[in-house]
Design an enzyme around this catalytic site. Structure first.
Site, PDB file in Angstrom:
ATOM      1  N   THR A 173       0.827  -1.215   0.000  1.00  0.00           N
ATOM      2  CA  THR A 173       0.000   0.000   0.000  1.00  0.00           C
ATOM      3  C   THR A 173       0.861   1.265   0.000  1.00  0.00           C
ATOM      4  O   THR A 173       1.989   1.257   0.522  1.00  0.00           O
ATOM      5  CB  THR A 173      -0.907   0.020   1.260  1.00  0.00           C
ATOM      6  OG1 THR A 173      -1.493   1.312   1.402  1.00  0.00           O
ATOM      7  CG2 THR A 173      -0.110  -0.261   2.534  1.00  0.00           C
ATOM      8  N   TYR A 219      -2.177  -0.285  10.533  1.00  0.00           N
ATOM      9  CA  TYR A 219      -2.215  -0.783   9.142  1.00  0.00           C
ATOM     10  C   TYR A 219      -0.909  -0.491   8.409  1.00  0.00           C
ATOM     11  O   TYR A 219      -0.343  -1.361   7.746  1.00  0.00           O
ATOM     12  CB  TYR A 219      -3.399  -0.119   8.423  1.00  0.00           C
ATOM     13  CG  TYR A 219      -3.558  -0.510   6.970  1.00  0.00           C
ATOM     14  CD1 TYR A 219      -3.953  -1.794   6.622  1.00  0.00           C
ATOM     15  CD2 TYR A 219      -3.323   0.407   5.943  1.00  0.00           C
ATOM     16  CE1 TYR A 219      -4.103  -2.158   5.278  1.00  0.00           C
ATOM     17  CE2 TYR A 219      -3.470   0.061   4.612  1.00  0.00           C
ATOM     18  CZ  TYR A 219      -3.869  -1.224   4.278  1.00  0.00           C
ATOM     19  OH  TYR A 219      -4.012  -1.577   2.957  1.00  0.00           O
TER      20      TYR A 219
HETATM   21  N1  LIG Z   1      -8.477  -1.899  -2.535  1.00  0.00           N
HETATM   22  C1  LIG Z   1      -7.525  -1.001  -2.420  1.00  0.00           C
HETATM   23  O1  LIG Z   1      -7.713   0.170  -2.794  1.00  0.00           O
HETATM   24  C2  LIG Z   1      -6.181  -1.375  -1.845  1.00  0.00           C
HETATM   25  C3  LIG Z   1      -5.184  -0.389  -1.781  1.00  0.00           C
HETATM   26  C4  LIG Z   1      -3.935  -0.722  -1.261  1.00  0.00           C
HETATM   27  C5  LIG Z   1      -3.690  -2.020  -0.818  1.00  0.00           C
HETATM   28  N2  LIG Z   1      -4.669  -2.959  -0.872  1.00  0.00           N
HETATM   29  C6  LIG Z   1      -4.348  -4.323  -0.407  1.00  0.00           C
HETATM   30  O2  LIG Z   1      -4.820  -5.271  -1.349  1.00  0.00           O
HETATM   31  C7  LIG Z   1      -5.238  -6.463  -0.686  1.00  0.00           C
HETATM   32  C8  LIG Z   1      -6.636  -6.830  -1.141  1.00  0.00           C
HETATM   33  O3  LIG Z   1      -7.499  -5.732  -0.858  1.00  0.00           O
HETATM   34  P1  LIG Z   1      -9.054  -5.728  -1.211  1.00  0.00           P
HETATM   35  O4  LIG Z   1      -9.396  -4.345  -1.576  1.00  0.00           O
HETATM   36  O5  LIG Z   1      -9.399  -6.851  -2.115  1.00  0.00           O
HETATM   37  O6  LIG Z   1      -9.642  -5.981   0.243  1.00  0.00           O
HETATM   38  P2  LIG Z   1     -10.785  -6.991   0.720  1.00  0.00           P
HETATM   39  O7  LIG Z   1     -11.030  -6.713   2.158  1.00  0.00           O
HETATM   40  O8  LIG Z   1     -11.938  -6.956  -0.196  1.00  0.00           O
HETATM   41  O9  LIG Z   1     -10.043  -8.406   0.556  1.00  0.00           O
HETATM   42  C9  LIG Z   1      -9.183  -8.937   1.539  1.00  0.00           C
HETATM   43  C10 LIG Z   1      -9.640 -10.358   1.828  1.00  0.00           C
HETATM   44  O10 LIG Z   1      -8.783 -10.930   2.824  1.00  0.00           O
HETATM   45  C11 LIG Z   1      -9.581 -11.736   3.669  1.00  0.00           C
HETATM   46  N3  LIG Z   1      -8.897 -11.900   4.964  1.00  0.00           N
HETATM   47  C12 LIG Z   1      -8.815 -11.011   6.005  1.00  0.00           C
HETATM   48  N4  LIG Z   1      -8.120 -11.565   7.011  1.00  0.00           N
HETATM   49  C13 LIG Z   1      -7.722 -12.801   6.587  1.00  0.00           C
HETATM   50  C14 LIG Z   1      -6.987 -13.846   7.182  1.00  0.00           C
HETATM   51  N5  LIG Z   1      -6.478 -13.743   8.416  1.00  0.00           N
HETATM   52  N6  LIG Z   1      -6.802 -15.000   6.476  1.00  0.00           N
HETATM   53  C15 LIG Z   1      -7.314 -15.141   5.232  1.00  0.00           C
HETATM   54  N7  LIG Z   1      -8.038 -14.180   4.612  1.00  0.00           N
HETATM   55  C16 LIG Z   1      -8.231 -13.020   5.289  1.00  0.00           C
HETATM   56  C17 LIG Z   1     -10.909 -10.992   3.798  1.00  0.00           C
HETATM   57  O11 LIG Z   1     -11.971 -11.854   4.179  1.00  0.00           O
HETATM   58  C18 LIG Z   1     -11.078 -10.432   2.384  1.00  0.00           C
HETATM   59  O12 LIG Z   1     -11.870 -11.280   1.578  1.00  0.00           O
HETATM   60  C19 LIG Z   1      -5.151  -6.174   0.810  1.00  0.00           C
HETATM   61  O13 LIG Z   1      -3.974  -6.778   1.326  1.00  0.00           O
HETATM   62  C20 LIG Z   1      -5.055  -4.659   0.900  1.00  0.00           C
HETATM   63  O14 LIG Z   1      -4.294  -4.233   2.016  1.00  0.00           O
HETATM   64  C21 LIG Z   1      -5.902  -2.664  -1.374  1.00  0.00           C
END
Ligand SMILES: NC(=O)c1ccc[n+]([C@@H]2O[C@H](COP(=O)([O-])OP(=O)(O)OC[C@H]3O[C@@H](n4cnc5c(N)ncnc54)[C@H](O)[C@@H]3O)[C@@H](O)[C@H]2O)c1
Length: 339
Positions: A125, A165
């Protein structure tokens, strides 16, 4: 190719899995369904491409090892499982640390032991750069501007970890890069900006574009933090997916492995909150009624990625325009939340 995707029922995971399946790849998906929207994406993946999502909690190394041991022929590990909310990371720092820092360490160790030739893509991120308060900013009617970085912010910015985070993701980002240098794993860390698109079950503090689109579709009043002039670059999920695909086919000796990349829309695909509200009013007729409160502690005034390193080493750049990307998200959101 065989892809093992953690966080497979999340926003990015579900979109990636659907497209990979459409492109003829074999996907194995895992998630612990911690996120409320995950159960909807699980149903979506089952209905649209007959893909199951297996239960796996990345906090537990025995579960992770068993899962990876069952898939030694994995070509790409796409590690998306994460605790994604800054607010939740402060309320429950242990879950945040265990999932983001320890969970990523567990994935790296399992990759090293059971799939050492796989490419490992980590979703990091832009929050690893901290609040960026030391930069110089300008201010116009609708947005803050970066005075010294017209092309956006490069990876050479110092890492500044503040708040749960940011600390847990930053620790993971460091491990991901280090596993290349120490163990030769083909890792890449993607420091993502704001990713948006359909199947994003957003909340007030995570997934801001999808959240405000939902408020528009529902015609619900909402609150914002700060002036609304905060700027982010937006990257449509289809562009992020293209980036994943480019990494999957890099040559084994690519200099991209062990590196971190700022992955976002760049200066031409950036919007402030106020500008997004104007687009949503003008293009879709939404009312967008809000009240403004104090700014969030540590909130970056502007984050716009300089994507030139990704362009050079990954052969990738964003292509989906904001109107095109918003049309896709609004169509999905209307189906979900329309009255
Ligand atoms: N969406 C964005 O804008 C964005 C920006 C920067 C970074 N990210 C990173 O991208 C990744 C995916 O993000 P996203 O937007 O799809 O989020 P999201 O919350 O939709 O997906 C994350 C998934 O991880 C699962 N999860 C949480 N804890 C867990 C655990 N202990 N074991 C297994 N699964 C677990 C959740 O149930 C969820 O389905 C994340 O790591 C997030 O930090 C996303």
């Amino acid at each position: 190719m065989k892809w093992l995707i953690t966080g497979g029922a999340g926003f990015i995971g579900a979109n990636a899995a659907k497209r990979l399946a459409e492109h003829g790849h074999h996907c194995v998906l895992a998630d612990n369904f911690h996120r409320p929207g995950a159960k909807f994406n699980r149903k979506f993946l089952s209905a649209t491409c007959n893909l199951p999502v297996h239960y796996l909690d990345v906090r537990y190394s025995d579960q992770v090892d068993d899962f990876f041991a069952a898939h030694p022929d994995t070509d790409v590990v796409l590690h998306l499982a994460g605790q994604v909310s800054l607010v939740a990371s402060i309320e429950n720092p242990r879950y945040d640390f265990d999932t983001n820092a320890l969970g990523t360490f567990n994935i790296l160790e399992a990759s090293r032991c059971f799939a050492p030739s796989a490419r490992v893509i980590y979703s990091s991120t832009n929050k690893v750069y901290g609040d960026l308060f030391s930069l110089l900013y300008g201010e116009s009617e609708t947005r803050y501007t970066l005075l010294d970085y017209p092309q956006g912010l490069p990876e050479t910015l110092p890492i500044e970890l503040h708040g749960g985070y940011s600390c847990s993701k930053g620790a993971a980002d460091q491990y991901v890069r280090d596993y290349r240098h120490v163990y030769g794993l083909k890792t890449v860390s993607l420091r993502q900006s704001s990713i948006y698109g359909g199947n994003q079950y957003a909340s007030e503090d995570q997934g801001w574009v999808a959240y405000f689109v939902q408020m528009g579709v529902e015609n619900s009043p909402y609150k914002i933090s700060g002036t609304g002039k905060q700027v982010r670059d937006l990257l449509h999920i289809n562009d992020l997916f293209t980036c994943f695909e480019k990494i999957a086919v890099l040559p084994d000796d690519s200099p991209a492995f062990g590196e971190a990349f700022n992955i976002g829309g760049g200066p031409s695909l950036s919007l402030s909150l106020l500008e997004l509200f104007d687009v949503l009013r003008a293009r879709y007729g939404f009312t967008m009624t809000y009240t403004a409160g104090p700014p969030r502690v540590g909130d970056q005034k502007v984050f716009i990625a300089d994507v030139s390193k990704a362009e050079r080493l990954l052969g990738w750049k964003p292509e989906v325009s904001i109107p095109e990307g918003l049309d896709e998200l609004v169509t999905w959101s209307r189906r979900q939340w329309g009255r």
